[in-house]
Design a protein around this motif. Structure first.
Motif, PDB file in Angstrom:
ATOM      1  N   ALA A  52      33.157  14.407  34.541  1.00 46.54           N
ATOM      2  CA  ALA A  52      31.733  14.650  35.086  1.00 46.54           C
ATOM      3  C   ALA A  52      30.560  14.160  33.883  1.00 46.54           C
ATOM      4  CB  ALA A  52      31.926  16.308  35.266  1.00 46.54           C
ATOM      5  N   ASP A  53      30.710  14.237  32.641  1.00 43.60           N
ATOM      6  CA  ASP A  53      29.951  13.812  31.850  1.00 43.60           C
ATOM      7  C   ASP A  53      29.295  12.462  31.904  1.00 43.60           C
ATOM      8  OD1 ASP A  53      29.807  16.311  30.828  1.00 43.60           O
ATOM      9  OD2 ASP A  53      30.861  15.883  29.007  1.00 43.60           O
ATOM     10  N   GLY A  54      30.734  11.608  32.092  1.00 43.13           N
ATOM     11  CA  GLY A  54      30.438  10.133  32.216  1.00 43.13           C
ATOM     12  C   GLY A  54      29.676   9.822  33.791  1.00 43.13           C
ATOM     13  N   TYR A  55      30.024  10.455  34.695  1.00 41.52           N
ATOM     14  CA  TYR A  55      29.395  10.317  36.063  1.00 41.52           C
ATOM     15  C   TYR A  55      27.805  10.640  35.619  1.00 41.52           C
ATOM     16  CZ  TYR A  55      33.932  10.148  38.402  1.00 41.52           C
ATOM     17  OH  TYR A  55      35.026   9.869  38.752  1.00 41.52           O
ATOM     18  N   ALA A  56      27.376  11.617  35.232  1.00 37.99           N
ATOM     19  CA  ALA A  56      25.938  12.160  34.864  1.00 37.99           C
ATOM     20  C   ALA A  56      25.339  11.103  34.061  1.00 37.99           C
ATOM     21  CB  ALA A  56      26.092  13.491  34.079  1.00 37.99           C
ATOM     22  N   ARG A  57      26.197  10.598  32.849  1.00 36.25           N
ATOM     23  CA  ARG A  57      25.413   9.589  32.145  1.00 36.25           C
ATOM     24  C   ARG A  57      25.189   8.379  32.720  1.00 36.25           C
ATOM     25  NH1 ARG A  57      24.837   8.707  26.568  1.00 36.25           N
ATOM     26  NH2 ARG A  57      25.963  10.809  26.211  1.00 36.25           N
TER      27      ARG A  57
ATOM     28  N   ARG B 188      23.001  15.146  27.157  1.00 35.71           N
ATOM     29  CA  ARG B 188      23.639  16.241  27.010  1.00 35.71           C
ATOM     30  C   ARG B 188      23.625  17.068  28.599  1.00 35.71           C
ATOM     31  NH1 ARG B 188      21.337  18.965  21.485  1.00 35.71           N
ATOM     32  NH2 ARG B 188      20.658  16.917  20.602  1.00 35.71           N
ATOM     33  N   THR B 189      24.987  17.494  28.440  1.00 37.68           N
ATOM     34  CA  THR B 189      25.394  18.170  29.649  1.00 37.68           C
ATOM     35  C   THR B 189      25.674  19.570  29.367  1.00 37.68           C
ATOM     36  OG1 THR B 189      27.786  17.523  29.380  1.00 37.68           O
ATOM     37  CG2 THR B 189      26.521  16.036  30.715  1.00 37.68           C
ATOM     38  N   TRP B 190      25.514  20.445  30.295  1.00 42.10           N
ATOM     39  CA  TRP B 190      26.205  21.885  30.126  1.00 42.10           C
ATOM     40  C   TRP B 190      27.727  21.854  30.792  1.00 42.10           C
ATOM     41  CZ3 TRP B 190      20.899  20.766  30.943  1.00 42.10           C
ATOM     42  CH2 TRP B 190      20.086  21.445  30.169  1.00 42.10           C
ATOM     43  N   PRO B 191      28.341  22.958  30.294  1.00 41.11           N
ATOM     44  CA  PRO B 191      29.899  22.968  30.919  1.00 41.11           C
ATOM     45  C   PRO B 191      29.699  22.978  32.444  1.00 41.11           C
ATOM     46  CG  PRO B 191      29.616  24.618  29.173  1.00 41.11           C
ATOM     47  CD  PRO B 191      28.224  23.973  29.425  1.00 41.11           C
ATOM     48  N   LEU B 192      30.811  22.363  32.982  1.00 42.42           N
ATOM     49  CA  LEU B 192      31.006  22.397  34.218  1.00 42.42           C
ATOM     50  C   LEU B 192      31.251  23.752  34.976  1.00 42.42           C
ATOM     51  CD1 LEU B 192      33.883  19.634  34.738  1.00 42.42           C
ATOM     52  CD2 LEU B 192      31.463  19.748  36.204  1.00 42.42           C
ATOM     53  N   VAL B 193      30.564  24.215  35.956  1.00 42.46           N
ATOM     54  CA  VAL B 193      30.559  25.272  36.484  1.00 42.46           C
ATOM     55  C   VAL B 193      30.861  25.378  38.012  1.00 42.46           C
ATOM     56  CG1 VAL B 193      28.448  26.372  35.269  1.00 42.46           C
ATOM     57  CG2 VAL B 193      27.952  25.180  37.593  1.00 42.46           C
ATOM     58  N   GLU B 194      31.596  26.383  38.437  1.00 40.31           N
ATOM     59  CA  GLU B 194      31.925  26.394  39.805  1.00 40.31           C
ATOM     60  C   GLU B 194      30.889  27.211  40.838  1.00 40.31           C
ATOM     61  OE1 GLU B 194      35.850  28.320  40.523  1.00 40.31           O
ATOM     62  OE2 GLU B 194      35.541  28.312  42.467  1.00 40.31           O
ATOM     63  N   ASN B 195      30.955  26.576  41.759  1.00 37.93           N
ATOM     64  CA  ASN B 195      29.852  27.007  42.787  1.00 37.93           C
ATOM     65  C   ASN B 195      30.501  27.488  44.184  1.00 37.93           C
ATOM     66  OD1 ASN B 195      27.552  26.480  41.245  1.00 37.93           O
ATOM     67  ND2 ASN B 195      27.877  24.290  41.883  1.00 37.93           N
ATOM     68  N   GLN B 196      30.339  28.853  44.537  1.00 38.10           N
ATOM     69  CA  GLN B 196      30.783  29.154  46.106  1.00 38.10           C
ATOM     70  C   GLN B 196      29.700  29.402  47.102  1.00 38.10           C
ATOM     71  OE1 GLN B 196      32.519  32.691  44.257  1.00 38.10           O
ATOM     72  NE2 GLN B 196      34.069  31.449  42.978  1.00 38.10           N
ATOM     73  N   HIS B 197      29.660  28.512  48.195  1.00 32.47           N
ATOM     74  CA  HIS B 197      28.938  28.831  49.019  1.00 32.47           C
ATOM     75  C   HIS B 197      29.498  29.483  50.187  1.00 32.47           C
ATOM     76  CE1 HIS B 197      27.995  24.818  46.905  1.00 32.47           C
ATOM     77  NE2 HIS B 197      26.625  25.065  47.230  1.00 32.47           N
ATOM     78  N   ARG B 198      28.393  29.965  51.281  1.00 31.18           N
ATOM     79  CA  ARG B 198      28.649  30.324  52.352  1.00 31.18           C
ATOM     80  C   ARG B 198      27.739  30.328  53.030  1.00 31.18           C
ATOM     81  NH1 ARG B 198      29.338  35.674  50.795  1.00 31.18           N
ATOM     82  NH2 ARG B 198      27.588  36.405  52.133  1.00 31.18           N
ATOM     83  N   GLY B 199      27.828  29.733  54.431  1.00 24.21           N
ATOM     84  CA  GLY B 199      26.776  29.246  55.569  1.00 24.21           C
ATOM     85  C   GLY B 199      25.994  28.130  55.013  1.00 24.21           C
ATOM     86  N   GLY B 200      26.499  27.293  53.925  1.00 23.72           N
ATOM     87  CA  GLY B 200      25.957  26.136  53.416  1.00 23.72           C
ATOM     88  C   GLY B 200      24.965  26.773  52.201  1.00 23.72           C
TER      89      GLY B 200
ATOM     90  N   THR C 239      23.183  22.281  24.259  1.00 21.64           N
ATOM     91  CA  THR C 239      23.666  22.802  25.736  1.00 21.64           C
ATOM     92  C   THR C 239      24.649  23.836  25.774  1.00 21.64           C
ATOM     93  OG1 THR C 239      24.565  20.644  26.071  1.00 21.64           O
ATOM     94  CG2 THR C 239      22.398  21.135  26.963  1.00 21.64           C
ATOM     95  N   ASP C 240      25.221  24.286  24.520  1.00 19.90           N
ATOM     96  CA  ASP C 240      26.338  24.995  24.430  1.00 19.90           C
ATOM     97  C   ASP C 240      26.304  26.246  25.019  1.00 19.90           C
ATOM     98  OD1 ASP C 240      27.373  23.085  22.575  1.00 19.90           O
ATOM     99  OD2 ASP C 240      27.183  24.346  20.703  1.00 19.90           O
ATOM    100  N   LEU C 241      27.345  26.685  25.745  1.00 19.25           N
ATOM    101  CA  LEU C 241      27.543  27.866  26.361  1.00 19.25           C
ATOM    102  C   LEU C 241      27.539  29.162  25.226  1.00 19.25           C
ATOM    103  CD1 LEU C 241      29.480  28.884  29.670  1.00 19.25           C
ATOM    104  CD2 LEU C 241      30.143  30.100  27.334  1.00 19.25           C
ATOM    105  N   THR C 242      26.852  30.070  25.424  1.00 17.70           N
ATOM    106  CA  THR C 242      26.847  31.190  24.387  1.00 17.70           C
ATOM    107  C   THR C 242      27.424  32.450  25.202  1.00 17.70           C
ATOM    108  OG1 THR C 242      24.713  31.877  25.067  1.00 17.70           O
ATOM    109  CG2 THR C 242      24.655  30.447  23.199  1.00 17.70           C
ATOM    110  N   ALA C 243      27.484  32.579  26.346  1.00 17.05           N
ATOM    111  CA  ALA C 243      28.461  33.830  26.863  1.00 17.05           C
ATOM    112  C   ALA C 243      28.647  33.281  28.292  1.00 17.05           C
ATOM    113  CB  ALA C 243      27.283  34.836  27.057  1.00 17.05           C
ATOM    114  N   PRO C 244      30.061  33.508  28.511  1.00 19.97           N
ATOM    115  CA  PRO C 244      30.523  33.373  29.875  1.00 19.97           C
ATOM    116  C   PRO C 244      29.612  33.951  30.886  1.00 19.97           C
ATOM    117  CG  PRO C 244      32.412  33.772  28.533  1.00 19.97           C
ATOM    118  CD  PRO C 244      31.161  33.847  27.718  1.00 19.97           C
ATOM    119  N   SER C 245      29.348  33.564  32.088  1.00 22.91           N
ATOM    120  CA  SER C 245      28.148  34.131  32.891  1.00 22.91           C
ATOM    121  C   SER C 245      28.696  33.932  34.396  1.00 22.91           C
ATOM    122  CB  SER C 245      27.124  33.445  32.811  1.00 22.91           C
ATOM    123  OG  SER C 245      26.633  33.474  31.332  1.00 22.91           O
ATOM    124  N   VAL C 246      28.217  34.762  35.311  1.00 28.07           N
ATOM    125  CA  VAL C 246      28.334  34.605  36.760  1.00 28.07           C
ATOM    126  C   VAL C 246      27.089  34.975  37.124  1.00 28.07           C
ATOM    127  CG1 VAL C 246      29.196  35.668  38.723  1.00 28.07           C
ATOM    128  CG2 VAL C 246      30.643  35.380  36.664  1.00 28.07           C
TER     129      VAL C 246
END
Ligand SMILES: Nc1ncnc2c1ncn2[C@@H]1O[C@H](COP(=O)(O)OP(=O)(O)O)[C@@H](O)[C@H]1O
Ligand SMILES: [Mg+2]
Length: 369
Positions: free
Chosen positions: A230-235, A198-210, A298-305
């Motif tokens: 992405a699911d295929g790569y994970a599987r 199972r996979t969770w939805p794709l998320v966006e990650n913001q980095h600063r200074g690594g 693994t369903d998303l129940t609430a959009p989150s930050v």
């Protein structure tokens, strides 16, 4: 009582234990630090993660051992296996994740695209690699890097010698082409003993200074095709290792393609939002998987930050006064660059969520997040 041993007692071990408790699972941990943050929710054995005797002490009473850090020496998990413990995820996945070259070679063998790269073990090899890959490029230690440590960006030829001097004499290296990505994403996946993936939805990650600062779940404007990619790569990775537990792949999105940056054979900072934002958190599903139990949705129940607290924490009352804001403090002494907590903000309506995130950012100390 079911008992589970976690090698490592940092915040990931702490949150694994917090997910295990409602399931009636007692957690024991091994960590070199007497004030490891998992100590308040687990039985802590203080010892080096490379010390197999200490690991056996920590694992006494558990049938199954897992880990919350990819730096755990493979010799430790192997010795535990030879002494009769079941270690999940598999040691092979741990070892691959410890070496950036092996990692990228494994991705490539599974048809998972990566940035151009070359191994570097001398100054001359570095110049050859720069000639082959061009600039900009990133020089990294093959092993042991985290939070952007052990890396040097080479923008022009003038940066080559300083980059070598900073990293080269001490370690084996890898040169990677610097990817002009549109954004960074990650996929968190879990595989059960039975091979349920199972996979969770794709998320966006913001980095600063690594360092990861913010995760947005779900990432905006993800097509079904991109999620399927992405699911295929994970599987592919999970099945390749006959993996059991949670695995994370850090990705660079370039147009409609995804390049794999690295994998983590464990629960991941970019999955902390799942505690409040998904039907089953990454921590609970990791515990379920390694214990041989059925996985949860693994369903998303609430959009989150999710906003990391780096080097400092806000006053609790300032965060807790904001609707939808969930505060996690790890009980660690704040130091510059150290992850000491996070805040997950949930909100069903996009505008509401954005307003709440603004409220949280307004009360966070300046250097956080
Ligand atoms: N090849 C690359 N091209 C562009 N950015 C990169 C590359 N490698 C690393 N980075 C940036 O540096 C961050 C940290 O690098 P990463 O390889 O993930 O190491 P760490 O083990 O420290 O997380 C990445 O999340 C990304 O922002
Ligand atoms: Mg990374």
């Amino acid at each position: 009582v079911t008992q589970l041993t976690v090698l490592g007692g940092g915040q990931l071990g702490r949150m694994l234990a917090l997910a295990a408790i409602p399931l009636g699972v007692d957690v024991t941990t091994l960590d070199p630090s007497t004030d490891a943050t998992a100590r308040t929710v687990s039985r802590l054995t203080v010892g080096d993660l490379g010390d197999a005797t200490a690991a056996r002490t920590a694992a006494t009473g558990s049938a199954i051992v897992t880990f919350e850090w990819e730096g755990v020496p493979a010799s430790t998990t192997r010795e535990l296996e030879e002494s009769g413990w079941i270690v999940r995820p598999p040691t092979t996945a741990l070892e691959v994740s410890q070496d950036r070259i092996t990692e990228k070679t494994t991705f490539t063998a599974l048809d998972i695209p990566v940035a151009l790269f070359a191994p570097v073990s001398s100054r001359a090899e570095l110049f050859n690699a720069i000639a082959a890959l061009g600039t900009p490029a990133i020089l990294k230690t093959r092993r042991g890097g985290y939070d952007g440590k052990g890396q040097a960006v080479i923008e022009t030829e003038a940066d080559v010698d300083p980059a070598w001097d900073a990293l080269g004499p001490a370690a084996s290296l890898i040169l990677e082409a610097k990817v002009a990505f549109d954004r960074e994403l990650s996929i968190i996946a879990v595989r059960s003993v039975d091979g349920d993936v199972r996979t969770w939805p794709l998320v966006e990650n913001q980095h600063r200074g690594g360092i990861l600062r913010t995760t947005v779940a779900p990432a905006a404007a993800i097509t079904t095709e991109l999620q399927a990619l992405a699911d295929g790569y994970a599987r592919a990775l999970l099945d390749h290792f006959s993996y059991v537990g949670v695995l994370t792949i850090e990705l660079f999105q370039v147009g409609n393609t995804l390049l794999a940056n690295e994998m983590a054979p464990r629960v991941h900072n970019s999955g902390h939002w799942t505690i409040e934002g998904a039907a089953t958190s990454q921590f609970e599903n990791h515990v379920r998987a390694v214990l041989g139990w059925p996985l949860g949705s693994t369903d998303l129940t609430a959009p989150s930050v999710m906003i990391n607290c780096i080097g400092a924490l806000p006053a609790p009352e300032t965060i807790l006064a904001i609707p939808g804001a969930h505060l996690h403090r790890y009980g660690k002494t704040p130091r510059p660059g150290r992850k000491v907590g996070h805040v997950t903000v949930t909100g069903t309506e996009a505008a509401t969520l954005a307003a709440r995130v603004d409220q949280v950012r307004a009360v966070l100390p300046a250097d956080i997040g």
